[in-house]
Design a protein around this motif. Structure first.
Motif, mmCIF file in Angstrom:
data_model
loop_
_atom_site.group_PDB
_atom_site.id
_atom_site.type_symbol
_atom_site.label_atom_id
_atom_site.label_comp_id
_atom_site.label_asym_id
_atom_site.label_seq_id
_atom_site.Cartn_x
_atom_site.Cartn_y
_atom_site.Cartn_z
ATOM 1 N N TRP A 158 0.818 -1.214 0.000
ATOM 2 C CA TRP A 158 0.000 0.000 0.000
ATOM 3 C C TRP A 158 0.851 1.264 0.000
ATOM 4 O O TRP A 158 0.355 2.338 -0.360
ATOM 5 C CB TRP A 158 -0.987 0.004 1.164
ATOM 6 C CG TRP A 158 -0.390 -0.043 2.534
ATOM 7 C CD1 TRP A 158 -0.165 -1.156 3.288
ATOM 8 C CD2 TRP A 158 0.050 1.066 3.324
ATOM 9 N NE1 TRP A 158 0.396 -0.804 4.498
ATOM 10 C CE2 TRP A 158 0.532 0.551 4.548
ATOM 11 C CE3 TRP A 158 0.083 2.445 3.120
ATOM 12 C CZ2 TRP A 158 1.045 1.359 5.551
ATOM 13 C CZ3 TRP A 158 0.588 3.256 4.121
ATOM 14 C CH2 TRP A 158 1.059 2.712 5.317
ATOM 15 N N SER A 194 3.237 1.577 -2.067
ATOM 16 C CA SER A 194 3.503 1.736 -3.508
ATOM 17 C C SER A 194 4.878 2.337 -3.754
ATOM 18 O O SER A 194 5.028 3.379 -4.388
ATOM 19 C CB SER A 194 2.423 2.614 -4.154
ATOM 20 O OG SER A 194 1.159 2.034 -3.982
ATOM 21 N N ARG A 234 -1.793 8.131 -6.890
ATOM 22 C CA ARG A 234 -1.837 6.871 -6.163
ATOM 23 C C ARG A 234 -3.276 6.386 -6.066
ATOM 24 O O ARG A 234 -4.178 7.172 -5.791
ATOM 25 C CB ARG A 234 -1.250 7.058 -4.763
ATOM 26 C CG ARG A 234 -1.305 5.847 -3.864
ATOM 27 C CD ARG A 234 -0.546 6.118 -2.569
ATOM 28 N NE ARG A 234 -0.706 5.057 -1.603
ATOM 29 C CZ ARG A 234 -1.562 5.090 -0.587
ATOM 30 N NH1 ARG A 234 -2.319 6.163 -0.419
ATOM 31 N NH2 ARG A 234 -1.656 4.080 0.246
ATOM 32 N N GLU A 268 -5.562 2.957 -4.489
ATOM 33 C CA GLU A 268 -5.535 1.717 -3.710
ATOM 34 C C GLU A 268 -6.956 1.237 -3.476
ATOM 35 O O GLU A 268 -7.841 2.016 -3.110
ATOM 36 C CB GLU A 268 -4.841 1.951 -2.367
ATOM 37 C CG GLU A 268 -4.815 0.709 -1.481
ATOM 38 C CD GLU A 268 -4.344 1.018 -0.075
ATOM 39 O OE1 GLU A 268 -4.206 0.067 0.717
ATOM 40 O OE2 GLU A 268 -4.140 2.204 0.244
ATOM 41 N N ASN A 282 -5.781 -6.687 -1.840
ATOM 42 C CA ASN A 282 -5.372 -5.294 -2.006
ATOM 43 C C ASN A 282 -4.692 -5.133 -3.357
ATOM 44 O O ASN A 282 -3.835 -5.946 -3.738
ATOM 45 C CB ASN A 282 -4.418 -4.876 -0.879
ATOM 46 C CG ASN A 282 -3.773 -3.524 -1.117
ATOM 47 O OD1 ASN A 282 -2.825 -3.388 -1.890
ATOM 48 N ND2 ASN A 282 -4.278 -2.505 -0.442
ATOM 49 N N SER A 286 -2.851 -1.925 -5.710
ATOM 50 C CA SER A 286 -2.400 -0.537 -5.631
ATOM 51 C C SER A 286 -1.623 -0.166 -6.888
ATOM 52 O O SER A 286 -1.024 -1.024 -7.551
ATOM 53 C CB SER A 286 -1.523 -0.320 -4.393
ATOM 54 O OG SER A 286 -0.366 -1.137 -4.455
#
Length: 707
Positions: free
Chosen positions: A137, A139, A351, A353, A365, A367
């Motif tokens: 997360w 990234s 970004r 997510e 998840n 991202s």
């Protein structure tokens, strides 16, 4: 978009087949454990994490660096006083292998001059330090770890302001506030100002003695090292609405004015060169649980930064530590042409997510992060300098699956990352140094990484955890393209790759009002194309180069004791062994530095601190805390051990420093004052590249908190 469509389709199908309603949550890490703070939950997660509660210590600290430097496995080495460059290492990996974030967004989106040292303390809730293995997360292409600063997210109105002053003409002022209107509109202004002349005494610098007719060590004050930093930010938005959990737009401005006293080596004295940086930034972020689907949570952010730095080096002078000079036909920094170098580095960061909870035990998840940095440079003075406009862009895609089993006793995470790096180069100057002609044009590289983390609680006072990641780090703009002042470009830099492994155990013992927490970790890092700075002592300049293979191993441990919320004692020790594992050079000859420790890196260090609090001492609801800390760092070589005679080699001496602090607050913490002393016994200490640090430093601070 295809990956996003497939994910939405998959979770929609899973949603129809679910039998039980599920609670909303952002990540499995956020499941509440009764009696444990957020920082404690992070420490006990599957990944190796240092979590520091800053909120409880805002009244007594002046910057984050001093706080982070006392944690296990982490070492910060500064090149001087306030505003100086610093190097942060995590488990033996340092420099740009460590990435910095604020609320999950890269810190440099605030401007290239914004660092941990000049962030307003009052805006910070906690700091998370990830070691070796970094969650998707964030990234990021961090290789050695990441530092994530989490800001205050109170739901009430407040005003938090402080002012402090200290040694070497140092002044610091912070302001952080929040006001919530009846319709839910929220405004959060933040301001931070830092200033220092940094005129501390340099001990034992070499100066020519006319009587003795030779150079002798003498004490002199620094005379050209003033630093000013200004950061202003305002956020406007809404929280807890039907259409958003949190939506904010923001604008910030940052400015630094920095006089340059030395190059990368202490023997080169600079008396007039300076650097100014100005950065504007705008951004927006949006968070929503149950986004489109029940159990699907979204987090989006976007920012753009206009960053402009000017380095001026036009003095026809060469200085010494007396402040005297001789007329010179070259610049001060590296003995080349006079310059007034402009570098504009616009940065775009996006970004996205998405998290989906299949159940309370399983989460997916995905991202994506884009970071595009320009490098538009020109010079007003140096006619030989060739203007250029380079571009460095990174795309990072992550996919993770998290599971919590056996009623939370066993937690696992599995993840993969795709790193895409695009570089477009125009500059060709100093090609014999920068290798620019070898890579002129544009190229794209792609690398795949991934890993796993697991934590299992055997019994309540004993748990074990392990994590592994094959990580890739793409070179930063300052490594590839230089900084226009003290760092040469190196266009031939290759991405670093590393296999990182962590293994640890931890636990908490509690008896009545006594709480004891312990943690021990071992780690291995197998790094290829290790990026390391090299110093040219004659010019005082630095350039990043690749070492083909470096292996790092180490152990660290930390213990914490708390009695009745009155007495806290913390101690930690770290051993980190980083060695060059390239046995033969490219020409087939044996490598002289094979199995040498990587130079200019601390490899054995420890710290301890103690705090004792008195409550209701002079009046009801007052609070007096007395603290002391000790730091020890074993000596280490400045350059490769194999070069030259060991008996005469430059080394950074052993460091022993003691600090003390006293903080008093009253009226339910509305008012507080603190006095802090660093390096209480005025020891002569050195850090990065054997640059001397300030001696005894006093700092007094007053804080007002209205809420």
């Amino acid at each position: 978009m295809l990956a996003l469509w497939l994910m939405v389709a998959a979770v929609s199908f899973a949603q129809k087949s679910r039998k039980n309603a599920m609670r909303d949550s952002v990540t499995l890490d956020n499941v509440t454990v009764l009696g444990k703070s957020k920082t404690q939950q992070l420490r006990e997660g599957a990944l190796t994490v240092n979590a520091i509660d800053v909120r409880s210590m805002i009244s007594s600290i002046s910057n984050l660096n001093s706080l982070i430097d006392h944690t296990a496995g982490v070492k910060i080495r500064e090149e001087g006083g306030l505003g100086s460059d610093f190097d942060l290492s995590i488990n033996g990996m340092s420099g740009n292998a460590v990435r910095y974030f604020i609320d999950g967004v890269p810190l440099d989106t605030k401007g290239s001059g914004v660092t941990l040292a000049n962030l307003p303390i009052s805006m910070i809730d906690r700091v998370e330090i990830y070691k070796g293995v970094v969650p998707t997360w964030l990234s990021s292409d961090a290789l050695g770890g990441a530092v994530n600063v989490v800001t205050n997210r109170k739901k009430t109105n407040y005003l938090d302001a402080s002012y402090g002053m200290g040694s070497f003409h140092t002044h610091k002022a912070d302001l952080n506030a929040q006001y919530i209107f009846r319709n839910g509109l929220t405004i959060r202004p933040t301001l931070g100002v830092n200033y220092s002349k940094n005129d501390y005494t340099m001990k034992g610098v070499e100066l020519w003695d006319e009587t003795a007719r030779k150079f002798l060590p003498q004490d002199r004050k620094r005379f050209h090292d003033a630093y000013l930093s200004l950061l202003g930010q305002v956020e406007v938005g809404f929280t807890d609405k039907w259409w958003t959990d949190e939506f904010f737009v923001s604008a910030s401005y940052h400015q630094t004015d920095k006089e340059l006293q030395t190059g990368q080596v202490q023997t080169r004295v600079i008396g007039m060169a300076d650097k100014q940086t100005k950065a504007w930034s705008v951004g927006a972020r949006y968070q929503k649980r149950a986004f489109l689907l029940e159990g699907l949570n979204a987090n989006f952010s976007f920012s753009h930064t206009w960053d402009h730095s000017i380095a001026t080096d036009t003095a026809h002078r060469q200085y010494d530590w007396n402040g005297d000079y001789i007329v010179s036909g070259h610049n001060e920094l590296n003995g080349r042409n006079f310059k007034r170098r402009h570098i504009k580095r616009p940065m775009t960061n996006a970004r996205a997510e998405l998290n989906y909870l299949f159940s309370d035990e399983h989460m997916l998840n995905i991202s994506y992060a884009l970071n595009r940095t320009g490098n538009n440079r020109w010079d007003d003075v140096d006619q030989e300098f060739e203007p250029a406009n380079d571009v460095l862009a990174k795309h990072i895609i992550g996919l993770a699956y998290n599971q919590s089993l056996m009623q939370g006793r066993w937690y696992n995470t599995f993840f993969v990352k795709d790193y895409i790096n695009y570089l477009s180069v125009e500059q060709t100057d100093l090609a014999f140094l920068t290798n620019s002609r070898d890579v002129t044009g544009s190229n794209t590289q792609n690398n795949i990484g991934g890993g796993i983390g697991s934590r299992f609680e055997i019994i309540r006072p004993l748990a074990i955890k392990a994590s592994y990641e094959h990580s890739v780090r793409l070179p930063l703009a300052r490594e590839l393209l230089g900084n226009g002042t003290t760092i040469y470009a190196n266009m031939a830099l290759k991405p670093e790759c590393s296999d990182n492994l962590n293994l640890g155990l931890f636990g908490t013992l509690q008896y009545g009002q006594h709480t004891f927490y312990y943690e021990a970790n071992g780690f291995l890092r197998f790094v290829d194309n290790y990026i390391q700075p090299q110093i040219a002592e004659k010019e005082g300049m630095m350039q990043y180069t690749n070492e083909p293979a470096v292996h790092i191993k180490g152990i660290e441990g930390e213990v914490r004791y708390n009695w009745d919320k009155r007495l806290q004692i913390v101690g930690n020790m770290s051993w980190q062994d980083a060695r060059n594992r390239q046995e033969y050079l490219t020409n087939g000859q044996p490598n002289a530095t094979f199995n040498n420790r990587v130079p200019n890196r601390p490899w054995l260090f420890a710290s301890t601190e103690a705090h004792y609090s008195f409550f209701d001492l002079f009046q009801e609801k007052d609070h007096l805390t007395v603290s002391a800390d000790y730091q020890w760092v074993h000596w280490f070589f400045l350059s490769w051990e194999a070069y030259g005679s060991k008996s005469t080699k430059a080394r950074i001496p052993t460091k022993n420093t003691i600090g003390a602090n006293i903080t008093y607050s009253w009226c339910r913490n509305r008012y507080s004052v603190s006095i802090d002393c660093d390096n209480l016994f005025d020891a002569t200490t050195y850090d990065n590249y054997k640059l001397q640090r300030p001696g005894r430093t006093l700092f007094a601070k007053f804080r007002l908190l209205l809420q």
